[in-house]
Scaffold this active site. Structure first.
Site, PDB file in Angstrom:
ATOM      1  N   TRP A   1       1.032  -1.133  -0.052  1.00  0.00           N
ATOM      2  CA  TRP A   1      -0.161   0.134   0.142  1.00  0.00           C
ATOM      3  C   TRP A   1       1.035   1.144  -0.080  1.00  0.00           C
ATOM      4  CZ3 TRP A   1      -3.643   1.904  -2.102  1.00  0.00           C
ATOM      5  CH2 TRP A   1      -4.339   2.696  -1.591  1.00  0.00           C
TER       6      TRP A   1
ATOM      7  N   LYS B   1     -13.580  -4.450   9.203  1.00  0.00           N
ATOM      8  CA  LYS B   1     -14.269  -5.048   8.011  1.00  0.00           C
ATOM      9  C   LYS B   1     -13.602  -6.446   7.378  1.00  0.00           C
ATOM     10  CE  LYS B   1     -10.686  -3.457   5.327  1.00  0.00           C
ATOM     11  NZ  LYS B   1      -9.892  -3.941   4.351  1.00  0.00           N
TER      12      LYS B   1
ATOM     13  N   ASN C   1      -7.350 -11.248   3.345  1.00  0.00           N
ATOM     14  CA  ASN C   1      -8.103 -11.642   4.456  1.00  0.00           C
ATOM     15  C   ASN C   1      -9.122 -12.401   3.876  1.00  0.00           C
ATOM     16  OD1 ASN C   1      -7.642  -9.854   6.853  1.00  0.00           O
ATOM     17  ND2 ASN C   1      -7.576  -8.580   5.175  1.00  0.00           N
TER      18      ASN C   1
ATOM     19  N   VAL D   1       1.152  -9.680   5.977  1.00  0.00           N
ATOM     20  CA  VAL D   1       0.083  -9.417   7.013  1.00  0.00           C
ATOM     21  C   VAL D   1      -1.312  -9.743   6.904  1.00  0.00           C
ATOM     22  CG1 VAL D   1      -0.628  -7.739   8.641  1.00  0.00           C
ATOM     23  CG2 VAL D   1       1.663  -7.838   8.077  1.00  0.00           C
TER      24      VAL D   1
HETATM   25  N1  NAD Z   1      -2.679  -3.569   0.567  1.00  0.00           N
HETATM   26  C1  NAD Z   1      -3.660  -3.065   0.366  1.00  0.00           C
HETATM   27  O1  NAD Z   1      -4.020  -3.012  -0.466  1.00  0.00           O
HETATM   28  C2  NAD Z   1      -3.865  -2.119   1.272  1.00  0.00           C
HETATM   29  C3  NAD Z   1      -4.883  -1.014   1.156  1.00  0.00           C
HETATM   30  C4  NAD Z   1      -5.053  -0.303   2.132  1.00  0.00           C
HETATM   31  C5  NAD Z   1      -4.851  -0.048   3.419  1.00  0.00           C
HETATM   32  N2  NAD Z   1      -3.883  -1.218   3.739  1.00  0.00           N
HETATM   33  C6  NAD Z   1      -3.366  -1.172   5.048  1.00  0.00           C
HETATM   34  O2  NAD Z   1      -2.152  -0.454   4.812  1.00  0.00           O
HETATM   35  C7  NAD Z   1      -1.266  -1.319   5.911  1.00  0.00           C
HETATM   36  C8  NAD Z   1      -0.080  -1.879   5.480  1.00  0.00           C
HETATM   37  O3  NAD Z   1      -0.388  -3.035   4.541  1.00  0.00           O
HETATM   38  P1  NAD Z   1       0.255  -3.510   3.296  1.00  0.00           P
HETATM   39  O4  NAD Z   1      -0.336  -4.374   2.373  1.00  0.00           O
HETATM   40  O5  NAD Z   1       1.261  -2.383   2.718  1.00  0.00           O
HETATM   41  O6  NAD Z   1       1.269  -4.451   3.913  1.00  0.00           O
HETATM   42  P2  NAD Z   1       2.534  -5.638   3.338  1.00  0.00           P
HETATM   43  O7  NAD Z   1       2.249  -6.924   4.110  1.00  0.00           O
HETATM   44  O8  NAD Z   1       2.604  -5.349   1.794  1.00  0.00           O
HETATM   45  O9  NAD Z   1       3.886  -5.034   3.888  1.00  0.00           O
HETATM   46  C9  NAD Z   1       4.125  -5.031   5.170  1.00  0.00           C
HETATM   47  C10 NAD Z   1       5.305  -4.174   5.245  1.00  0.00           C
HETATM   48  O10 NAD Z   1       5.634  -4.088   6.809  1.00  0.00           O
HETATM   49  C11 NAD Z   1       7.166  -4.074   6.901  1.00  0.00           C
HETATM   50  N3  NAD Z   1       7.759  -4.423   8.225  1.00  0.00           N
HETATM   51  C12 NAD Z   1       7.939  -5.555   8.747  1.00  0.00           C
HETATM   52  N4  NAD Z   1       8.445  -5.508   9.925  1.00  0.00           N
HETATM   53  C13 NAD Z   1       8.370  -4.369  10.295  1.00  0.00           C
HETATM   54  C14 NAD Z   1       8.249  -3.682  11.518  1.00  0.00           C
HETATM   55  N5  NAD Z   1       8.810  -4.424  12.455  1.00  0.00           N
HETATM   56  N6  NAD Z   1       8.005  -2.375  11.562  1.00  0.00           N
HETATM   57  C15 NAD Z   1       7.600  -1.729  10.546  1.00  0.00           C
HETATM   58  N7  NAD Z   1       7.565  -2.449   9.445  1.00  0.00           N
HETATM   59  C16 NAD Z   1       7.792  -3.590   9.167  1.00  0.00           C
HETATM   60  C17 NAD Z   1       7.768  -4.992   5.621  1.00  0.00           C
HETATM   61  O11 NAD Z   1       9.055  -4.649   5.487  1.00  0.00           O
HETATM   62  C18 NAD Z   1       6.702  -4.618   4.738  1.00  0.00           C
HETATM   63  O12 NAD Z   1       7.208  -3.613   3.843  1.00  0.00           O
HETATM   64  C19 NAD Z   1      -2.274  -2.429   6.771  1.00  0.00           C
HETATM   65  O13 NAD Z   1      -2.628  -1.944   7.970  1.00  0.00           O
HETATM   66  C20 NAD Z   1      -3.307  -2.634   5.559  1.00  0.00           C
HETATM   67  O14 NAD Z   1      -4.266  -2.707   6.231  1.00  0.00           O
HETATM   68  C21 NAD Z   1      -3.384  -2.020   2.762  1.00  0.00           C
END
Ligand code: NAD
Length: 336
Positions: A17, A194, A259, A282
């Site tokens: 994201w 959600k 999810n 995650v």
């Molecule tokens: N992916 C989507 O489409 C999307 C859309 C809207 C909101 N979100 C939200 O954005 C947030 C991030 O999701 P994502 O999909 O980008 O995650 P992701 O699973 O793609 O990436 C997780 C990231 O966390 C990092 N990480 C690992 N250990 C860490 C630590 N100790 N401290 C900080 N960062 C660490 C990793 O390097 C990685 O870059 C989530 O809360 C998700 O709900 C995601």
């Protein structure tokens, strides 16, 4: 703060994201800094201009890829916090020495802190100070689609009108339309829970159920979340908006949703550790479950779908038994 004063935006967290948002801002001509937690990730993104989990997207070469948190926090008025919810408190603590109170944090992380029951904005304010400007950006927005420029509508929420309007202008472009909302708590509650409904829809798919079951789960699941929101004085209209119904629909029905995909595995009877291992990223719905159960108990709110998902995920209950129990419940009116 006016749009003209925004010379750069720093995104803290280079997951899918954070990276998709960096691409969007860079395409808009905004100087964009994407800060990875791990140096090797910044090097990879810079060298390949690709994210391993966003295969369709080519990253804009103007993005500054770095893992230097001090530089990233000091560089911009707007800081997007884009790490998974379980890391938000630690990350805010790491940012604190470089943060100043005239900056705006845009929180895009969706979850509830289990111990405190804080939303992510509340966690951020707990660490950075209670007057910290926080705007929540949330809605039906898969990174896979935003990163390749597919049309997306989303909500920017804050109690402070000026802040939410600024974020609305900074992020809106010809394929990304941002609405503003003055109910950040409602937006964050909807966003956090959600994902549990998406898990439930995945479980239904894993059990081989049809569209009727998923439509029922989405409708009754949203009702459970709305009851919780009302107990916390959130605006009920938020829950039928983009960050409520919109995000539930996209997360529950899309093949991009981890999810939902995790739910399918739980529905097939696969156990917790293996599900998380197979998904490999995650799964926020799994993390939000304990907070949801605590909230339900605190406000004495009936949440049968969310409790059933919790039993399947954490207590190893057979999904078919959980479904039988849902059907065995006393027959009630629809508004209860
Ligand atoms: N992916 C989507 O489409 C999307 C859309 C809207 C909101 N979100 C939200 O954005 C947030 C991030 O999701 P994502 O999909 O980008 O995650 P992701 O699973 O793609 O990436 C997780 C990231 O966390 C990092 N990480 C690992 N250990 C860490 C630590 N100790 N401290 C900080 N960062 C660490 C990793 O390097 C990685 O870059 C989530 O809360 C998700 O709900 C995601």
């Amino acid at each position: 703060m006016e749009l003209e004063q925004i010379t750069s935006v720093s995104i803290i967290g280079s997951g899918t994201w954070g990276t998709a948002l960096a691409n969007l801002l860079a395409h808009k001509g905004i100087k964009t800094i994407l800060c990875s937690k791990f140096a090797k990730d910044a090097v990879y993104l810079k060298e390949k201009l690709r994210h391993p989990n966003l295969p369709g997207a080519v990253l804009d070469s103007s993005i500054i890829f770095t893992s230097d948190l001090e530089y990233s926090v000091k560089a911009s008025k707007i800081l997007v916090l884009a790490c998974p919810s379980i890391y938000v408190r630690d990350m805010a603590n790491e940012m604190k020495p470089y943060f100043s109170e005239d900056q705006i944090i845009v929180n895009v992380s969706k979850g509830i802190e289990e111990e405190t029951l804080f939303t992510m904005s509340e966690v951020i304010r707990d660490v950075l100070g209670r007057d910290t400007h926080v705007v929540v950006l949330s809605g039906p927005s898969h990174a896979e689609e935003v990163s390749v420029g597919l049309p997306t509508l989303i909500t920017a929420a804050s109690e402070v009108r000026e802040d939410r309007k600024l974020v609305q202008k900074v992020f809106s472009n010809e394929y990304f339309r941002v609405y503003s909302n003055g109910d950040p708590k409602g937006v964050e509650i909807a966003a956090a829970f959600k994902n549990i409904i998406a898990l439930a829809c995945g479980i239904a798919d894993g059990l081989g159920f049809g569209d009727n079951a998923k439509a029922a789960i989405v409708t009754r699941g949203l009702f459970e979340i709305m009851k919780l929101g009302q107990a916390m004085y959130c605006d009920p209209r938020t829950f039928s908006g983009l960050s409520g119904l919109g995000d539930i629909v996209v997360t529950s029905f899309s093949h991009h949703s981890r999810n939902h995909n995790a739910g399918v595995l739980f529905g097939q009877g696969i156990e917790y550790e293996e599900v998380l291992q197979r998904i490999g990223m995650v799964v926020e719905g799994v993390n939000s479950l304990k907070g949801a159960i605590k909230y339900a108990n605190k406000f004495c709110i009936e949440m049968p779908i969310i409790f059933a998902v919790n039993d399947i995920v954490y207590n190893g209950k057979d999904p078919r038994v959980a479904v039988n129990e849902l059907f065995d419940r006393e027959l009630v009116g629809e508004k209860k």
